[in-house]
Design an enzyme around this catalytic site. Structure first.
Site, PDB file in Angstrom:
ATOM      1  N   TYR A  33       1.014  -1.231  -0.053  1.00  0.00           N
ATOM      2  CA  TYR A  33      -0.109  -0.017  -0.091  1.00  0.00           C
ATOM      3  C   TYR A  33       0.620   1.213  -0.007  1.00  0.00           C
ATOM      4  O   TYR A  33       2.047   1.149   0.126  1.00  0.00           O
ATOM      5  CB  TYR A  33      -0.947   0.092   1.219  1.00  0.00           C
ATOM      6  CG  TYR A  33      -0.274   0.467   2.386  1.00  0.00           C
ATOM      7  CD1 TYR A  33       0.461  -0.501   3.266  1.00  0.00           C
ATOM      8  CD2 TYR A  33      -0.560   1.714   3.235  1.00  0.00           C
ATOM      9  CE1 TYR A  33       0.998  -0.148   4.451  1.00  0.00           C
ATOM     10  CE2 TYR A  33      -0.108   1.966   4.328  1.00  0.00           C
ATOM     11  CZ  TYR A  33       0.950   1.243   5.077  1.00  0.00           C
ATOM     12  OH  TYR A  33       1.383   1.467   6.293  1.00  0.00           O
ATOM     13  N   ARG A  52       7.888   3.452  -4.884  1.00  0.00           N
ATOM     14  CA  ARG A  52       8.152   2.769  -3.754  1.00  0.00           C
ATOM     15  C   ARG A  52       6.888   1.681  -4.008  1.00  0.00           C
ATOM     16  O   ARG A  52       7.211   0.639  -3.382  1.00  0.00           O
ATOM     17  CB  ARG A  52       7.945   3.689  -2.508  1.00  0.00           C
ATOM     18  CG  ARG A  52       8.124   2.643  -1.327  1.00  0.00           C
ATOM     19  CD  ARG A  52       8.313   3.678  -0.097  1.00  0.00           C
ATOM     20  NE  ARG A  52       6.854   4.227   0.368  1.00  0.00           N
ATOM     21  CZ  ARG A  52       6.667   4.974   1.125  1.00  0.00           C
ATOM     22  NH1 ARG A  52       7.832   5.200   2.073  1.00  0.00           N
ATOM     23  NH2 ARG A  52       5.592   5.253   1.375  1.00  0.00           N
ATOM     24  N   ARG A 100      -7.977 -20.355  -1.182  1.00  0.00           N
ATOM     25  CA  ARG A 100      -6.907 -20.317   0.011  1.00  0.00           C
ATOM     26  C   ARG A 100      -5.963 -21.407   0.013  1.00  0.00           C
ATOM     27  O   ARG A 100      -6.285 -22.434   0.307  1.00  0.00           O
ATOM     28  CB  ARG A 100      -7.817 -20.173   1.232  1.00  0.00           C
ATOM     29  CG  ARG A 100      -6.974 -19.853   2.383  1.00  0.00           C
ATOM     30  CD  ARG A 100      -7.623 -19.750   3.798  1.00  0.00           C
ATOM     31  NE  ARG A 100      -6.896 -19.180   4.598  1.00  0.00           N
ATOM     32  CZ  ARG A 100      -5.686 -20.103   5.114  1.00  0.00           C
ATOM     33  NH1 ARG A 100      -5.890 -21.310   5.048  1.00  0.00           N
ATOM     34  NH2 ARG A 100      -4.925 -19.445   6.372  1.00  0.00           N
ATOM     35  N   HIS A 102      -1.427 -21.204   1.030  1.00  0.00           N
ATOM     36  CA  HIS A 102      -0.467 -20.396   1.290  1.00  0.00           C
ATOM     37  C   HIS A 102       0.496 -19.956   0.107  1.00  0.00           C
ATOM     38  O   HIS A 102       0.525 -18.879  -0.037  1.00  0.00           O
ATOM     39  CB  HIS A 102       0.378 -20.937   2.439  1.00  0.00           C
ATOM     40  CG  HIS A 102      -0.171 -20.810   3.712  1.00  0.00           C
ATOM     41  ND1 HIS A 102      -1.111 -21.375   4.199  1.00  0.00           N
ATOM     42  CD2 HIS A 102       0.227 -19.962   4.931  1.00  0.00           C
ATOM     43  CE1 HIS A 102      -1.603 -21.280   5.299  1.00  0.00           C
ATOM     44  NE2 HIS A 102      -0.663 -20.315   5.865  1.00  0.00           N
ATOM     45  N   LYS A 144       6.360  -2.077   1.908  1.00  0.00           N
ATOM     46  CA  LYS A 144       5.355  -1.280   2.706  1.00  0.00           C
ATOM     47  C   LYS A 144       4.165  -2.142   2.373  1.00  0.00           C
ATOM     48  O   LYS A 144       3.192  -2.287   1.694  1.00  0.00           O
ATOM     49  CB  LYS A 144       4.890   0.052   1.877  1.00  0.00           C
ATOM     50  CG  LYS A 144       4.083   1.092   2.856  1.00  0.00           C
ATOM     51  CD  LYS A 144       4.311   2.333   2.509  1.00  0.00           C
ATOM     52  CE  LYS A 144       3.232   3.272   3.307  1.00  0.00           C
ATOM     53  NZ  LYS A 144       3.173   3.300   4.665  1.00  0.00           N
ATOM     54  N   GLU A 176      12.471   2.491  13.896  1.00  0.00           N
ATOM     55  CA  GLU A 176      11.490   3.632  13.674  1.00  0.00           C
ATOM     56  C   GLU A 176      10.454   3.763  14.405  1.00  0.00           C
ATOM     57  O   GLU A 176      10.297   2.951  15.371  1.00  0.00           O
ATOM     58  CB  GLU A 176      11.235   3.392  12.202  1.00  0.00           C
ATOM     59  CG  GLU A 176      10.491   2.070  11.897  1.00  0.00           C
ATOM     60  CD  GLU A 176      10.061   1.777  10.221  1.00  0.00           C
ATOM     61  OE1 GLU A 176      10.033   2.720   9.621  1.00  0.00           O
ATOM     62  OE2 GLU A 176       9.750   0.625  10.096  1.00  0.00           O
ATOM     63  N   LEU A 200      11.092   1.248   7.150  1.00  0.00           N
ATOM     64  CA  LEU A 200      10.494   1.587   5.857  1.00  0.00           C
ATOM     65  C   LEU A 200      11.202   3.171   5.452  1.00  0.00           C
ATOM     66  O   LEU A 200      11.416   3.753   6.266  1.00  0.00           O
ATOM     67  CB  LEU A 200       8.869   1.831   5.933  1.00  0.00           C
ATOM     68  CG  LEU A 200       8.324   2.244   4.533  1.00  0.00           C
ATOM     69  CD1 LEU A 200       8.118   1.390   3.563  1.00  0.00           C
ATOM     70  CD2 LEU A 200       7.094   2.954   4.769  1.00  0.00           C
TER      71      LEU A 200
HETATM   72  N1  PDD Z   1       3.118   5.426   7.227  1.00  0.00           N
HETATM   73  N2  PDD Z   1       7.549   3.642   8.727  1.00  0.00           N
HETATM   74  C1  PDD Z   1       6.350   3.157   8.793  1.00  0.00           C
HETATM   75  C2  PDD Z   1       6.420   1.870   9.336  1.00  0.00           C
HETATM   76  C3  PDD Z   1       5.330   3.824   8.225  1.00  0.00           C
HETATM   77  O1  PDD Z   1       4.307   3.176   8.338  1.00  0.00           O
HETATM   78  C4  PDD Z   1       5.381   5.131   7.556  1.00  0.00           C
HETATM   79  C5  PDD Z   1       4.183   5.727   6.865  1.00  0.00           C
HETATM   80  C6  PDD Z   1       6.599   5.890   7.463  1.00  0.00           C
HETATM   81  C7  PDD Z   1       6.847   7.041   6.804  1.00  0.00           C
HETATM   82  O2  PDD Z   1       6.726   7.058   5.300  1.00  0.00           O
HETATM   83  P1  PDD Z   1       6.297   8.309   4.639  1.00  0.00           P
HETATM   84  O3  PDD Z   1       7.045   9.185   5.019  1.00  0.00           O
HETATM   85  O4  PDD Z   1       6.490   7.622   3.166  1.00  0.00           O
HETATM   86  O5  PDD Z   1       4.831   8.358   4.905  1.00  0.00           O
HETATM   87  C8  PDD Z   1       7.839   5.127   8.148  1.00  0.00           C
HETATM   88  C9  PDD Z   1       1.824   5.838   6.817  1.00  0.00           C
HETATM   89  C10 PDD Z   1       1.601   7.250   6.620  1.00  0.00           C
HETATM   90  C11 PDD Z   1       0.522   5.129   7.156  1.00  0.00           C
HETATM   91  O6  PDD Z   1       0.641   3.696   7.315  1.00  0.00           O
HETATM   92  O7  PDD Z   1      -0.294   5.632   7.374  1.00  0.00           O
END
Ligand code: PDD
Length: 276
Positions: A33, A52, A100, A102, A144, A176, A200
């Site tokens: 996503y 990305r 379904r 895996h 992501k 993070e 991320l």
């Molecule tokens: N989240 N790290 C994680 C685990 C994240 O889920 C996000 C973003 C970031 C920052 O990434 P960016 O600057 O590209 O938004 C870092 C989004 C906003 C969300 O899941 O809502």
């Protein structure tokens, strides 16, 4: 006029959309996503987000159903149809529908869904508080992925403790936030975890690093410890929705002088100047 969503190539109403019970996104979290911000009717860093998305999909062996350019055109149409002014687009691509099991089928038709959210008020970037949490996620946090249980449980703990973010650490090293990247400032040097499989690589993180170098701030993309974070002069988190948001208390301990730091605020001011 009703709000539209993008469902593969079609702009339709939410009520018209149907998700199959054997969509692998629904059953396995098998998909990826993006969250992309719109300021004054214009996308911010749209191409970087789409790149990305493509990378995340390719790392889990999903081929996007459309080219990057086609997706760009489609979500621009979506934002225009919904007259999105200030808000974001959420988009996800799942591997699609299959009985379904895996392992996934050699060929499936990925499903793309995107919808818009208009902000009633801008997300807060008021100085916030955080807690530390052991990072129990998998070792491919660079993807992501829709699998967000580790992040969800961490943010839930933060919410239950009336703070704004959970800051992850593996052992002593800070990685993070549950939905943000984490920066510290010590002796005028900006530190953030290197962009590897443990985090991320945030698009906002990239913009912050770029404005930091424009401002002549020394940058070290190096992991730091929880103790170093607690003893730093400034801490802030970054994300598409929260931009650069100061964190002034972690696990009940005050950071710096307990206010937004000077470097955080100058980075944020420079960040905002990139929006127009
Ligand atoms: N989240 N790290 C994680 C685990 C994240 O889920 C996000 C973003 C970031 C920052 O990434 P960016 O600057 O590209 O938004 C870092 C989004 C906003 C969300 O899941 O809502």
């Amino acid at each position: 006029m009703s709000v539209l969503i993008l469902f593969n190539q079609d702009l339709i109403t939410r009520e018209q959309a149907t998700i199959d019970i054997e969509d692998r996104g629904y059953q396995f979290g098998d998909g990826v996503y993006e969250v992309i911000r719109i300021y004054n009717g214009s996308f911010f860093e749209l191409e970087a987000h789409l790149e990305r998305l493509e990378r995340s999909a390719s790392e889990i062996k999903i081929s996007l159903p459309f080219t990057q350019k086609e997706i760009q055109e489609k979500i621009e149409q979506l934002a225009a149809a919904n007259r999105l002014h200030s808000g974001h687009v959420y988009m996800q691509v799942t591997r699609g529908v299959a009985p379904r099991n895996h392992p996934f089928p050699a060929k499936s038709d990925p499903v793309l869904v995107a919808y818009t959210k208009e902000y009633e008020k801008e997300p807060s970037r008021a100085p916030g508080k955080a807690i530390f949490m052991e990072d129990i996620r998998w070792l491919r946090c660079d993807i992501k992925s829709l699998n967000l249980l580790g992040n969800v449980l961490a943010k839930q703990s933060a919410t239950e403790q009336n703070v704004d973010e959970a800051i992850f650490h593996r052992g002593d090293l800070v990685t993070e936030g549950s939905s943000t990247n984490v920066f510290i400032v010590k002796n005028n040097i900006l530190y953030t975890h290197p962009a590897n499989n443990f985090i991320l690589e945030g698009i906002t993180r990239r913009v912050i690093l770029s404005v930091a170098s424009e401002l002549g701030i020394q940058i070290k993309e190096e992991a730091f410890t929880k103790q170093e974070l607690l003893e730093s002069d400034e801490v802030f988190i970054s994300s598409t929705t929260q931009e650069a948001r100061p964190i002034v208390e972690v696990d009940g301990r005050q950071i710096g002088n307990g206010k937004e730091g000077e470097i955080t605020s100058s980075l944020h001011a420079k960040f905002v100047s990139r929006l127009s």
